[in-house]
Design a protein around this motif. Structure first.
Motif: not given
Ligand SMILES: [Mn+2]
Ligand SMILES: [Mn+2]
Ligand SMILES: [Mn+2]
Ligand SMILES: [Mn+2]
Ligand SMILES: [Mn+2]
Ligand SMILES: [Mn+2]
Ligand SMILES: [Mn+2]
Ligand SMILES: [Mn+2]
Ligand SMILES: [Mn+2]
Ligand SMILES: [Mn+2]
Ligand SMILES: [Mn+2]
Ligand SMILES: [Mn+2]
Lengths: 337, 337, 337, 337, 337, 337
Positions: E4-5, E11, E13, E42-43, E46, E49, E78, E80-81, E85, E95, E98
């Motif tokens: 799934v994208t 997609t 990285r 946080r979900f 996903s 998508r 896509d 990705g994520d 943390t 994070q 950056d």
């Protein structure tokens, strides 16, 4: 035909068509206003019927019983629901009592003329057992009740517990078995609880002692599972030893006897309950002279993905299996006592 | 009686009891295997019936219409469901076609002997309209379709879009209106889409041009709401201006015409849709010579608290209101052309 | 403190602590056994409190009103719930009547000694308005009710509609406003329905005529939305023209006035309803002499992700805004008439 | 990377990139139109992948096995899904057959050149096993199937059961194992059912006798649990005694082998099923020469809080553990027979 | 391919493959620990998508825009994520900062060498806009933010509000726009709020005055709907009049700008919100020089039947439509100031 | 009173009212930002309280214990929640540490002056045990922890596992027991895990060896169920043999020790878990010198029909039963070491 009846049984308006003959009837009782906590069981009959749609005569062979109860001698009928008001329990109890008397006392079974059909009631909250027992009492005399439940349901509601307690608040889903005893409907010594585990009142076992005095034997959930199948066998044996051969028996199953993981769709959940396979095992071991039964406290708004209603529809199937396999019920000589 | 039928209508096994007479029938079509995305509409008929339980003859007065359609001249019947296989669409389409022909061509209406009853079909996915239109074509000739949907559903599935596309994959819930046109079932110039907003194929408006060539007028969701009720009135006027007086009309409503907020229980949601009150307003404004209708794409596993099924049951009520209020349908002289 | 009260208000056991003083009280009424269809509203007070947790004095400024009702002169109190039996409506109605009389007649407001505090009741089903009105009647005389609802709730339940209808089945969530009129609790000419759209009984407008004779003006959902904000303004003007300045007014909001898409968590949904923003707009326009109010029919088992309860908690906030902004309520000279 | 693959495995478009090498592939089969009841399993692969997100190479040590299968010799790959039409099962079966043949016959494993990779298929309904077995047959010859299921799935669909039954309706999720036998794909004597309990057809054990004649040994759910772990050990021993050392074995797990309490997200629930820990125990005891496997019938619209999909992702993990721990599969001499 | 994208985009990285070139990237930010109430966002990436799976290049023509953004000059990816943390927001902000700098400052767009690609970020809670703006600032200088939200999100968290408030608790999903202003990331006069309606702090409009001083124009939900489409047009005109032609614009959409009925899957619902069609209408009217955007606060555990995530995926589609249709972004001369 | 407290206990703002005396306090800790996967446990305290509403002093007799813990010598109090920021774990840990020290070190129990009350904490995620243990350490010295969990939670987070790992990311719900050991809070040899089954890190048992070195004994889920009740008895015996008589014991129960079927409402589910009745059985067998306890990781957004929260409320009830039945806790001579 698309119209949903229990296991695709034929349906009739049993209350209006006295000429219709059948041996075992499914009767819905969409009543949930004697409930103490989460309501919704009024939609139980409808949900159980929906969940039974994968059952049918064609594929009805019960492997554990070695028998297809939907394809044998018995004429099966979905009798629809008893009309019942949701706004006055006094009236509702009258409605239910009238209806069960109509169904039990003024109908004939298809294969045993002059005998009434037998019924599996779909609750509705547990209090619906009282009017059913009232009607059965008039045919069979006192009946032994085998009661699957996390709760006693024999609460003595004549005790005044609060300012507002009175005659009017006596009929509830926690006290109707006490009322059944008071009314002389149930056996004096052969009743059995299975699956108990709920907290009880007070600082000691008074509730249990009162329960004993009403003719009940008790098996907790722990009595069933801790020692596994041998314990279940021993429980079954104790029950069989107690109930005289041929005595009329009624099996009532409150889905809260099962753990909430298996039966979330109910009102008063108690963690630590039976599994569906234990329930099925026990039911298969109870080849009594069944004169009626019920599955109650299915509350669809709390059910998830129909798991509770599906378990309930399996219970109905097992009860019918026993009724059909065991054959036509015996009626004691001394009836209407 | 407790057995759930649409709005407590009487029920019969209409496919097996040709002698049963009624004027308007509810017919469930539990078919969802022509669906491209989220399935579940096979349980739509059952869910819509359940959600209609607060409707009844007794309390059926339609305030917007000033009329109680359940208490007038028309005999109403819940005909149950068409049996349909979930594992082969070719067979299923045959089953549905046979069933609709049986219902439409070989049944008589109660109040108009020699005329067929009319039906509101409960889907099921949208493809169930095709067999319904096939049967209507044989009685009324071509019919004008008023199609509430976020999607065109006139996709030309004879175009080979992928390696596996073929005759066998042609019948889907996005292409059945194209098939209906190819088969000469629908009017050549009077069809109307209401509620469009889904993305279409390619880099230009080809899908729309092809749609136009099949006799469709299009109103998007934006055409309905952006200018409010005056826009709705203007849309209604354009439709009325287009469809000749007395021409046979079929109203088909895909619940995805509504916004997902109102109709989550469906397969192919498109944000930005109609509101239920706009839908009702438009339906009340469509006093055509209705010869049939449907509400489709209700997928109960995705419905929340029955809101989609309840909206769908309201649509059925509005369609019946129009059918009964408008009176018995006219059948064109030139039928079966 | 973690213990959930409405908008983090201070709480007291208002029924047991008569010395506690406050100006506006939240009072839960966990009663749902006068419900005709989906129950569960007994858990409404708890759910509304939970959904109000993002409200607080600190961030309570109402932008539409230009006012922070939680930070002004009024002492606000969450009074907990009225204890009410779920198994006998006759007793329950007595319990509620006693409780409201205790709260209204035997408590003093913090800032207006010798005046009662005012209450926003959290339902529970709609019938809980009757005992509230009974108590208010004794202070303010008849009050004008502004009633947001898809339903009339003025059903004349003294009409015998079925075999079992009687005095005992009279008190329901569809008839309590008829009872309120019979008991002389509500104004003879200033009551208003807002949001009507449900089917009514029979073949004509009899229900409406009876409703008119009880002093009601009616605005349907269509009256509100079809002509947009100008229509809303006109509705507001008509209401203001009707209710005399300073007359005691009670606002009762049944969440089913909203569309099921916004308020799935209720018992008797009617598609085609109001939007939350229309409700808020109307409430903001109703700067009456509010002597009480309620939000009812929130049924958490049917709510999804708390949307209904959150909307209900907003209604409470708007009612309190009006109560506080408008200032202390006027009490008519001619009270207790 | 955020893009969801099974257990964060690397992914490739395995069907389009024949040069990609790996030892064990996850292959989704989003097909659910051979389902007899609740659909939705087309979203199973996606849900199982999502539910596997807490699995990873880093924390993949299997305590029961004493082994981290994600950190050993095997190259693991998420191969994505097989494209499959939802509107024609005949075409879909061709698509799946072609795809599995491509994957099995025209790919090489990373560590055993000239050998095919092995696959765990994510269903989809159970019928997806047929094309998988077709491909395996061409490499390994007949394979022994260990089949966890409440149902036999060996229904002889060549029997004409209704008017519409024909060649076209033969391929279903209840008959594909019968087809697999007819096609000579599975072993003649080593196949095993585990977890049976569903009702079967007719009035006797005919379905079972037919099943036996197709080379199946049967263990019901009761065979597993009634006598506890010793019974499980005995079942495992009987299976091991039966299947010759080194014989190619395929494990197929229908999540309905588990009780609905643990696996509500499926289509044809049967109360009284296995627990997840029993399933894991049995899987850990099956150290066969695994040449493929699957977990099927996960239907996300009916899953609650991902419990079914999470259990399914654990099953995949256990199957991979066995495949990796046992080492590279043996290929019989007599292959392609 | 089954993996799934977003809208089936290719997609990569993106954070690890700097050589990969594309024009518009989707970047998930699974961060929700700056949330004040219901977590779960946080979900969100996903879920968005998954909900975009019915979008594709093939059927991507945007009827309202008259344009298929997925089939034109732009390379879509896509990405990705961003790994982030969940247990320390200070680290998480580093994070994210950056990562966005890597994506924006050290990647080249496919069709405009030496220019960065543009990104639509999928939240995550709203705070993820801060690191995105930090990176954009270095390319485009200050950007104008058009902010769809029920809330201001410009809370001055340097004010000490409680004992524990400090530098460490400053970064939240209600204050990150105040931080963005403090850091000089956003325009001094061109920022716009759309959809405001939440309660604000204190007893007056201080929060609004502070907001104004940070360069914000405010449109409440009421400003949008009360006067219908003409009001929307006027809002659009005011915005266009304010933002200079070619000025870099960022559109950020918090799904709580919509009513809970349309967007239950979020953390801080405010009744009375925008409809999805109003949002789409406004987005279509904003043909600015878009340099980035986001859709945030989608919390799947509270979403029902994917309606919120589906609306969010539509927002992404509309933003991409604008980006592609408007053409490549202009970069001001005075960048990196 | 309608305001929801645990089991209808009296409530006070324990943190602000030091003079309030009680023996056992319920303290909510709405903290979930040390969670690695599904959040939501911040609403755990509220949900557990709601699910405890059927518990009360009146009906509190524990049948398995033969004792009504709510009606004996102990004063029970619901202390509300500890205020805790959701946006900075460093600050949150300080808040929680301060609060537990306030509650434990600066409060006196009602029946044992100069002794602190004991607390059952309602999580929140599991990390909340750390501040609780910090406070207990100052009263009782090191305490033995009996830890029900699928996971070890002794992860050594000082190991740098990724680029971003640092002091700041050390405190998580998987590592707080390692921190507790590092801080010298827990016993050196008497700690026990019950219910382990999650995958661990790496390729061998290093995590287990490190765990052993921190004084833990481990019982997996398989250790509990495979050999049934005799195995449970043996586990209990081993624990009793290990922990010296009178040694201070803390029982911490992560609901993920149970199978997802019984406890879906949690963040990191592991299939194959304990049943609620096994948990109750084990708790009833642990008659230690309990000085505190907790039930954690209840995540209401993932709970279905309150089954997880209800099980959690039963755990609290069992812990209180033990605390009250066993009598007042012993405090070792060597305290505050
Ligand atoms: Mn009971
Ligand atoms: Mn019970
Ligand atoms: Mn359609
Ligand atoms: Mn559609
Ligand atoms: Mn009402
Ligand atoms: Mn109403
Ligand atoms: Mn199967
Ligand atoms: Mn199966
Ligand atoms: Mn925001
Ligand atoms: Mn917001
Ligand atoms: Mn833990
Ligand atoms: Mn854990």
């Amino acid at each position: 035909s698309g119209i949903v009846t229990f296991a695709h049984f034929e349906t009739c308006r049993a209350l209006l068509e006295p000429e219709k003959k059948f041996d075992i009837g499914i009767i819905g009782v969409p009543f949930d206003t004697a409930t103490s906590y989460r309501p919704g069981a009024r939609f139980g009959p409808s949900a159980i019927r929906q969940a039974s749609q994968r059952q049918s005569e064609k594929r009805g062979y019960n492997l554990r019983a070695g028998y297809n109860p939907y394809k044998e001698w018995a004429t099966l009928m979905d009798c629809g629901d008893i009309p019942v008001t949701p706004v006055c329990n006094e009236v509702a109890l009258e409605q239910m009592t009238d209806a069960f008397e109509e169904l039990v006392l003024r109908r004939q079974s298809a294969s045993m003329p002059n005998h009434p059909p037998r019924y599996i009631a779909l609750g509705g909250d547990h209090s619906i057992i009282l009017p059913h027992l009232r009607a059965l009492r008039k045919v069979y005399g006192r009946v032994a009740v085998i009661h699957f439940d996390a709760h006693l349901d024999t609460y003595n509601s004549s005790k005044k517990n609060g300012y507002w307690d009175s005659e009017k608040t006596r009929f509830t889903h926690g006290s109707m078995l006490w009322m059944a005893c008071e009314e002389g409907l149930i056996s004096e010594d052969y009743n059995v609880h299975v699956g108990l585990r709920a907290r009880i009142g007070g600082k000691d076992m008074d509730d249990y002692h009162e329960d004993t005095s009403q003719g009940w034997m008790r098996f907790s959930t722990d009595d069933i599972w801790i020692n596994g199948v041998p314990a279940m066998e021993s429980v079954l044996k104790k029950i069989k030893d107690r109930i005289p051969e041929g005595y009329p028996v009624y099996i009532s199953l409150d889905v809260d006897c099962m753990d909430p993981g298996f039966a979330p769709g109910t009102g008063t959940m108690e963690p630590g309950g039976l599994t569906p396979r234990e329930v099925i095992y026990l039911l298969r071991g109870m080849d009594f002279n069944l004169v009626g039964g019920d599955v109650v406290e299915v509350s669809p708004p709390y059910d998830t993905s129909e798991i509770t209603a599906t378990a309930a529809s399996q219970v109905v199937y097992e009860l019918i299996t026993t009724m059909v396999e065991k054959g036509k019920p015996e009626i004691p000589l001394l009836r209407k006592n």
